[in-house]
Motif scaffolding. Sequence first.
Motif, PDB file in Angstrom:
ATOM      1  N   ASP A   2       0.740  -1.202  -0.018  1.00 59.51           N
ATOM      2  CA  ASP A   2      -0.282   0.488  -0.046  1.00 59.51           C
ATOM      3  C   ASP A   2       0.609   1.291  -0.080  1.00 59.51           C
ATOM      4  OD1 ASP A   2      -2.217   2.050   0.715  1.00 59.51           O
ATOM      5  OD2 ASP A   2      -2.800   1.150   2.009  1.00 59.51           O
ATOM      6  N   LYS A   3       0.905   2.002  -0.936  1.00 64.11           N
ATOM      7  CA  LYS A   3       1.368   3.312  -1.170  1.00 64.11           C
ATOM      8  C   LYS A   3       0.877   4.498   0.086  1.00 64.11           C
ATOM      9  CE  LYS A   3       0.296   6.732  -3.854  1.00 64.11           C
ATOM     10  NZ  LYS A   3      -0.055   6.965  -5.239  1.00 64.11           N
ATOM     11  N   LEU A   4      -0.228   4.243   0.109  1.00 59.44           N
ATOM     12  CA  LEU A   4      -0.235   4.892   1.273  1.00 59.44           C
ATOM     13  C   LEU A   4       0.492   5.143   2.871  1.00 59.44           C
ATOM     14  CD1 LEU A   4      -4.036   6.053   0.910  1.00 59.44           C
ATOM     15  CD2 LEU A   4      -2.300   7.655   0.428  1.00 59.44           C
ATOM     16  N   LEU A   5       0.351   3.631   3.096  1.00 60.51           N
ATOM     17  CA  LEU A   5       0.957   3.052   4.224  1.00 60.51           C
ATOM     18  C   LEU A   5       2.394   3.473   3.894  1.00 60.51           C
ATOM     19  CD1 LEU A   5       0.579   1.200   6.514  1.00 60.51           C
ATOM     20  CD2 LEU A   5       1.085  -0.625   5.223  1.00 60.51           C
ATOM     21  N   ILE A   6       3.213   3.654   3.249  1.00 62.64           N
ATOM     22  CA  ILE A   6       4.341   3.526   2.950  1.00 62.64           C
ATOM     23  C   ILE A   6       4.938   4.849   3.421  1.00 62.64           C
ATOM     24  CG2 ILE A   6       6.630   4.116   1.656  1.00 62.64           C
ATOM     25  CD1 ILE A   6       5.311   1.486   0.068  1.00 62.64           C
ATOM     26  N   LEU A   7       4.122   6.128   2.987  1.00 60.84           N
ATOM     27  CA  LEU A   7       3.877   7.291   2.822  1.00 60.84           C
ATOM     28  C   LEU A   7       3.785   7.715   4.499  1.00 60.84           C
ATOM     29  CD1 LEU A   7       2.033   9.077  -0.059  1.00 60.84           C
ATOM     30  CD2 LEU A   7       4.417   8.596   0.254  1.00 60.84           C
ATOM     31  N   ARG A   8       2.896   6.811   4.678  1.00 64.23           N
ATOM     32  CA  ARG A   8       2.254   7.532   6.631  1.00 64.23           C
ATOM     33  C   ARG A   8       3.665   7.078   7.356  1.00 64.23           C
ATOM     34  NH1 ARG A   8       1.030   3.395   9.995  1.00 64.23           N
ATOM     35  NH2 ARG A   8       0.330   3.757  12.208  1.00 64.23           N
ATOM     36  N   ASN A   9       4.302   5.628   7.455  1.00 63.29           N
ATOM     37  CA  ASN A   9       5.197   5.264   8.146  1.00 63.29           C
ATOM     38  C   ASN A   9       6.638   5.669   7.911  1.00 63.29           C
ATOM     39  OD1 ASN A   9       3.560   3.578   9.055  1.00 63.29           O
ATOM     40  ND2 ASN A   9       4.509   1.497   7.082  1.00 63.29           N
ATOM     41  N   LEU A  10       6.916   6.364   6.597  1.00 63.12           N
ATOM     42  CA  LEU A  10       8.254   7.181   5.970  1.00 63.12           C
ATOM     43  C   LEU A  10       8.448   8.016   7.573  1.00 63.12           C
ATOM     44  CD1 LEU A  10       9.428   6.835   2.635  1.00 63.12           C
ATOM     45  CD2 LEU A  10      10.681   6.020   5.388  1.00 63.12           C
ATOM     46  N   SER A  11       6.764   9.312   7.204  1.00 65.98           N
ATOM     47  CA  SER A  11       6.572   9.996   8.252  1.00 65.98           C
ATOM     48  C   SER A  11       6.617  10.427   9.309  1.00 65.98           C
ATOM     49  CB  SER A  11       5.058  11.073   7.898  1.00 65.98           C
ATOM     50  OG  SER A  11       4.544  12.150   8.877  1.00 65.98           O
ATOM     51  N   ILE A  12       6.025   9.498   9.899  1.00 66.39           N
ATOM     52  CA  ILE A  12       6.940   9.173  11.298  1.00 66.39           C
ATOM     53  C   ILE A  12       7.795   8.584  12.102  1.00 66.39           C
ATOM     54  CG2 ILE A  12       6.081   7.399  12.886  1.00 66.39           C
ATOM     55  CD1 ILE A  12       2.761   6.456  11.715  1.00 66.39           C
ATOM     56  N   ILE A  13       7.972   8.052  10.775  1.00 68.74           N
ATOM     57  CA  ILE A  13       9.833   7.448  11.386  1.00 68.74           C
ATOM     58  C   ILE A  13      10.925   8.495  11.567  1.00 68.74           C
ATOM     59  CG2 ILE A  13      11.920   6.302   9.941  1.00 68.74           C
ATOM     60  CD1 ILE A  13       9.720   4.261   9.592  1.00 68.74           C
ATOM     61  N   ILE A  14      10.732   9.170  10.115  1.00 69.85           N
ATOM     62  CA  ILE A  14      11.398  10.753   9.501  1.00 69.85           C
ATOM     63  C   ILE A  14      11.620  11.960  11.537  1.00 69.85           C
ATOM     64  CG2 ILE A  14      11.540  12.717   8.387  1.00 69.85           C
ATOM     65  CD1 ILE A  14      11.430  10.681   5.587  1.00 69.85           C
ATOM     66  N   ILE A  15       9.827  12.291  11.372  1.00 76.11           N
ATOM     67  CA  ILE A  15       9.440  12.795  12.507  1.00 76.11           C
ATOM     68  C   ILE A  15      10.199  12.500  13.896  1.00 76.11           C
ATOM     69  CG2 ILE A  15       7.375  14.073  14.084  1.00 76.11           C
ATOM     70  CD1 ILE A  15       8.258  15.550  10.497  1.00 76.11           C
ATOM     71  N   VAL A  16       9.801  11.146  14.067  1.00 74.14           N
ATOM     72  CA  VAL A  16      10.252  10.891  15.512  1.00 74.14           C
ATOM     73  C   VAL A  16      11.932  10.878  15.823  1.00 74.14           C
ATOM     74  CG1 VAL A  16      10.370   8.997  17.191  1.00 74.14           C
ATOM     75  CG2 VAL A  16       7.781   9.404  15.355  1.00 74.14           C
ATOM     76  N   ALA A  17      12.119   9.792  14.876  1.00 73.73           N
ATOM     77  CA  ALA A  17      13.203  10.137  14.781  1.00 73.73           C
ATOM     78  C   ALA A  17      14.681  11.081  15.343  1.00 73.73           C
ATOM     79  CB  ALA A  17      14.290   9.107  13.291  1.00 73.73           C
ATOM     80  N   LYS A  18      13.990  12.127  14.386  1.00 70.28           N
ATOM     81  CA  LYS A  18      14.906  13.499  14.083  1.00 70.28           C
ATOM     82  C   LYS A  18      14.326  14.180  15.910  1.00 70.28           C
ATOM     83  CE  LYS A  18      17.195  13.081  10.533  1.00 70.28           C
ATOM     84  NZ  LYS A  18      18.960  13.494  11.254  1.00 70.28           N
ATOM     85  N   PHE A  19      13.585  13.715  16.089  1.00 66.42           N
ATOM     86  CA  PHE A  19      12.984  14.427  17.564  1.00 66.42           C
ATOM     87  C   PHE A  19      13.937  13.879  18.664  1.00 66.42           C
ATOM     88  CE2 PHE A  19      10.769  14.395  21.724  1.00 66.42           C
ATOM     89  CZ  PHE A  19      10.551  15.643  21.764  1.00 66.42           C
ATOM     90  N   PHE A  20      14.059  12.521  17.827  1.00 70.02           N
ATOM     91  CA  PHE A  20      14.429  11.556  20.155  1.00 70.02           C
ATOM     92  C   PHE A  20      16.304  11.968  18.721  1.00 70.02           C
ATOM     93  CE2 PHE A  20      10.700   9.922  20.608  1.00 70.02           C
ATOM     94  CZ  PHE A  20      10.724  10.122  21.483  1.00 70.02           C
ATOM     95  N   GLY A  21      16.549  11.913  18.128  1.00 70.13           N
ATOM     96  CA  GLY A  21      18.204  12.148  17.824  1.00 70.13           C
ATOM     97  C   GLY A  21      18.403  13.738  18.157  1.00 70.13           C
TER      98      GLY A  21
END
Length: 393
Positions: A2-21
């Motif tokens: 699912d393309k939408l699931l990919i976009l959703r997952n990447l968005s979550i990963i990048i935002i949360v990763a950068k915040f905690f990083g």
Amino acid sequence: MDKLLILRNLSIIIIVAKFFGLSARKLKAPQVVGEIIAGLLIGPSLLGWVKPDSFISGIAEIGVILLMFSAGLETNIQQLKKTGLKATVIACCGVFVPLVCGTVLYMCFYGWAKPPADEFFSALFIGTILTATSVSITVQVLKELGKVSDEVGTTVLSAAIIDDVIGILVLTVVISFKDPSNKISDVILRTAGFFVAAFVAGFVIYKILKVIDKKYPHTQRIPIIGLALALGLSYVAEKYFGIADITGAYVAGIILSSLDDSAYIDRKMDVNSYMIFGPVFFVSIGLQTDLKTLDTTILLFSVFFVLVGLLSKIIGCGAAGFCMGFRGKDILKIGVGMMTRGEVALIVSKKGLEAGMIDSRYFTSVILLIVVSSILTPILLKLCYKEDKKTAA
């Protein structure tokens, strides 16, 4: 998928990763630690927002290749030549002692086995994880103290570079042993064959790029060709020589490290790595670690894994330093300077998981080692140099 699931997952990963990083960096801890914690938070261990899938694994694989290519680009060939024998001996001991100690540690917990038993290769791989050194934190401390260019500082930096090269070779050989049809002689021949072929082809490419670099300095075509070389050598390494793809990426970086624009290439690569590929890789480590599956045994193993990881580097590198003529506190400085772990340990662990040599639950042990070594190294190094100042006064 699912393309939408990919976009959703990447968005979550990048935002949360950068915040905690960034939060980790504010607390004087390595940024990668924060990104791994982000993976634990949004993964199966806690919130369950993102599940590891083939797309995330593919992005993470590119992230690994970019990280190793960057590590190769940052290799200072001239510095390696200067320190020579001392750094090489320290690096060899810094690989051999942790390799043996890690293997023995695993067998003490899970039973003694001999090849070709799977348990033996799992034990050997745990030892392989402990061979990695991350010198970035040590460099930061030495810069603060103004000691990065003295004999001890230069030796530690060079030994760490050589340590990584040897560690990658050990990884390649150990993974090859997993296949019963592999013979030691065949593995060595394939590895040697790859390095010869890579450096012959690399020399030609280097000469061509050097001409282009002088004619068109700071042009984007240089980083593009460099990236193509890293991906190409990664493919060739695994496809035709049966060795780890990250070995090819690392060699590609070393080939281009002497170019005038090597720092420019590294900066361009870092944009892609920093924005998406790097965070996805480190978050994927957390995603593949399910803390719910941990038991008392693995927690106890993790404690001993950290202790053995720290002490084996201090003892191995310190003893080698003594043999090379270093005395007093300098021996401890070398050992402490070499005990930090970081990205390479995680990359090696990921390769072991993909090869079926270890279980994902051991990522907990590796993460704990990275966190503890990252905190202790600056403290102990500063204490060593503080004592020197008192003695001088």
